[in-house]
Design an enzyme around this catalytic site. Structure first.
Site, PDB file in Angstrom:
ATOM      1  N   ASP A 132       4.413  -0.326  12.022  1.00 32.65           N
ATOM      2  CA  ASP A 132       3.318  -1.017  11.505  1.00 32.65           C
ATOM      3  C   ASP A 132       3.375  -2.442  11.866  1.00 32.65           C
ATOM      4  O   ASP A 132       2.466  -3.281  11.695  1.00 32.65           O
ATOM      5  CB  ASP A 132       3.223  -0.775  10.070  1.00 32.65           C
ATOM      6  CG  ASP A 132       2.510   0.551   9.677  1.00 32.65           C
ATOM      7  OD1 ASP A 132       1.901   1.287  10.443  1.00 32.65           O
ATOM      8  OD2 ASP A 132       2.947   0.966   8.509  1.00 32.65           O
ATOM      9  N   GLY A 184      -4.558   8.566   6.149  1.00 39.96           N
ATOM     10  CA  GLY A 184      -3.734   9.709   6.538  1.00 39.96           C
ATOM     11  C   GLY A 184      -2.559   9.862   5.537  1.00 39.96           C
ATOM     12  O   GLY A 184      -2.218  10.853   5.305  1.00 39.96           O
ATOM     13  N   LYS A 235       0.979  -1.263   0.046  1.00 41.32           N
ATOM     14  CA  LYS A 235      -0.134   0.205   0.038  1.00 41.32           C
ATOM     15  C   LYS A 235       0.824   1.132   0.103  1.00 41.32           C
ATOM     16  O   LYS A 235       0.475   2.328  -0.721  1.00 41.32           O
ATOM     17  CB  LYS A 235      -0.839   0.149   1.146  1.00 41.32           C
ATOM     18  CG  LYS A 235      -2.011   1.013   1.094  1.00 41.32           C
ATOM     19  CD  LYS A 235      -3.078   0.764   2.459  1.00 41.32           C
ATOM     20  CE  LYS A 235      -2.553   0.912   3.751  1.00 41.32           C
ATOM     21  NZ  LYS A 235      -3.563   1.152   4.738  1.00 41.32           N
ATOM     22  N   ARG A 258       2.649   6.086  -3.482  1.00 41.86           N
ATOM     23  CA  ARG A 258       3.495   6.871  -4.211  1.00 41.86           C
ATOM     24  C   ARG A 258       3.329   6.695  -5.643  1.00 41.86           C
ATOM     25  O   ARG A 258       3.617   7.784  -6.187  1.00 41.86           O
ATOM     26  CB  ARG A 258       4.808   6.538  -3.430  1.00 41.86           C
ATOM     27  CG  ARG A 258       4.867   6.991  -2.059  1.00 41.86           C
ATOM     28  CD  ARG A 258       6.176   6.193  -1.299  1.00 41.86           C
ATOM     29  NE  ARG A 258       6.509   6.718   0.041  1.00 41.86           N
ATOM     30  CZ  ARG A 258       5.688   6.395   1.179  1.00 41.86           C
ATOM     31  NH1 ARG A 258       4.361   5.657   1.064  1.00 41.86           N
ATOM     32  NH2 ARG A 258       5.900   6.821   2.459  1.00 41.86           N
ATOM     33  N   SER A 264       6.703  10.579   9.269  1.00 42.36           N
ATOM     34  CA  SER A 264       7.509  10.610   7.720  1.00 42.36           C
ATOM     35  C   SER A 264       6.470  10.798   6.693  1.00 42.36           C
ATOM     36  O   SER A 264       6.962  11.567   5.534  1.00 42.36           O
ATOM     37  CB  SER A 264       8.072   9.504   7.782  1.00 42.36           C
ATOM     38  OG  SER A 264       7.109   8.239   7.199  1.00 42.36           O
TER      39      SER A 264
END
Length: 348
Positions: free
Chosen positions: A290, A76, A21, A26, A147
């Site tokens: 994560d 997010g 994901k 990106r 980040s």
């Protein structure tokens, strides 16, 4: 009201790991900025977050000068990746969201973007109205929030008319995600130079199509199946890259230390139960947040071993308070878990 009955069993079999994901977010942004809209494999099921980023990019790249609404759903990544881009594109964009997203921190942008000509209007959280244009320059960011703010600037700054710098005012947590951003950007013809305290980003760059880019499979999701193999049945995972720059590539090393027997053959990872660890564990989660839920669940099943997970305080700011949720969930199953301000302590 329906109920689910769970019976003891061992998960086993072979599967292809879902797409990363993180990489997909990106790649969608870079490819659509390059005018390329076929970057995703046609046969893969897409998560709600990835669909949110696709739809948001379509809104930002739409023609016309009228304000656009960018619905980030609960993602997010979508929100934080696209706020700077909206300003660079000269759009007036109204960012909205649902679930816990309207409450998640965006103060980093509210502090740094107005200093570069961006108008940000919010009553606190979402909706957030952003309008540009944004000016190049030096952007100071803290490294202990997310980040994702770094990634948002990295994606947008190359499109400005002048050169910029991103300067970290504290050590960056989840740094591999920023490295991933730079790697994907480079695949689409755009570069950012990493330095000791941040990045140098040349302006006047252009994203270009990439005909040989492939979205990696997801080490974050693979970790759950690695844990399943370690706990009983033999699990085989297809599609993972052993040379991935994903930070959660660390899952293999962590579960090996937990006792998993892991082998690679012809690009397939096989995982099954191995030995019992003979020592306790201290796991710094600052670069792998994560992985904390699956590490915690597996640690609860290591007999006689104590696992301390620390530097994971940012997990309280996700779509839920993941530390509290894991402590409560595991405790409900009889695990011995202590919730700490920035982590968990688990007695196996």
């Amino acid at each position: 009201m329906s109920s689910v009955r769970i019976m003891p069993s061992a998960l086993c079999g072979r599967l292809t790991v879902p797409l990363s994901k993180s990489t997909a977010h990106r790649a969608i942004i870079c490819s659509m900025l390059a005018g390329q809209d076929d970057i995703l494999p046609p046969d893969d099921n897409l998560s709600d977050d990835i669909i949110a980023t696709q739809e948001a990019m379509e809104a930002l790249l739409s023609s016309g000068s009228a304000p656009v609404t960018v619905d980030c759903h609960e993602s997010g990544s979508t929100l934080r990746f696209l706020v700077p881009l909206a300003a660079v594109l000269g759009k007036t964009a109204i960012f909205t969201g649902r679930g816990r997203l309207p409450e998640r921190p965006i103060g980093v942008y509210l502090d740094c973007l107005p200093k570069h000509g961006v108008r940000c209007e919010t009553g606190g959280g979402l909706p957030l109205t952003v309008s540009g244009p944004m000016r190049p320059g030096i952007f100071f960011l803290p490294g202990d929030v997310s980040s994702q703010f770094v990634t948002g600037l990295l994606l947008a700054l190359p499109l400005l008319s002048g050169d910029s710098r991103i300067v970290m005012t504290s050590p960056l947590q989840s740094a591999p995600y920023a490295d991933m951003t730079c790697s994907v950007m480079e695949s689409f013809g755009v570069k950012a130079e990493k330095g000791d305290d941040g990045w140098e980003v040349a302006g006047r760059q252009h994203y270009t199509p990439s005909n040989d880019f492939h979205i990696e499979r997801d080490w974050s999701q693979a970790a759950f199946f690695i844990a399943a193999g370690m706990l009983g049945g033999k699990v085989e995972l297809c599609g993972l890259s052993r040379s991935s720059c994903q930070g959660d590539r660390a899952a293999e090393m962590i579960f090996r230390s937990f006792g998993a027997k892991i082998r690679w053959r012809s690009g397939i990872m096989s995982v099954q139960a191995g030995g019992t660890p003979e020592h306790d564990f201290r796991i710094d989660a600052s670069q792998i947040p994560d992985l904390v839920p699956v590490i915690a669940a597996a640690a609860a099943l290591l007999p006689g071993r104590r696992t301390v997970i620390f530097n994971a305080g940012r997990l309280r700011l996700k779509e839920s308070d993941r530390l509290a949720a894991m402590a409560e969930g595991l405790s409900n199953f009889g695990a011995n878990v202590k919730e700490k301000p920035d982590g968990l302590e688990i007695e196996g």
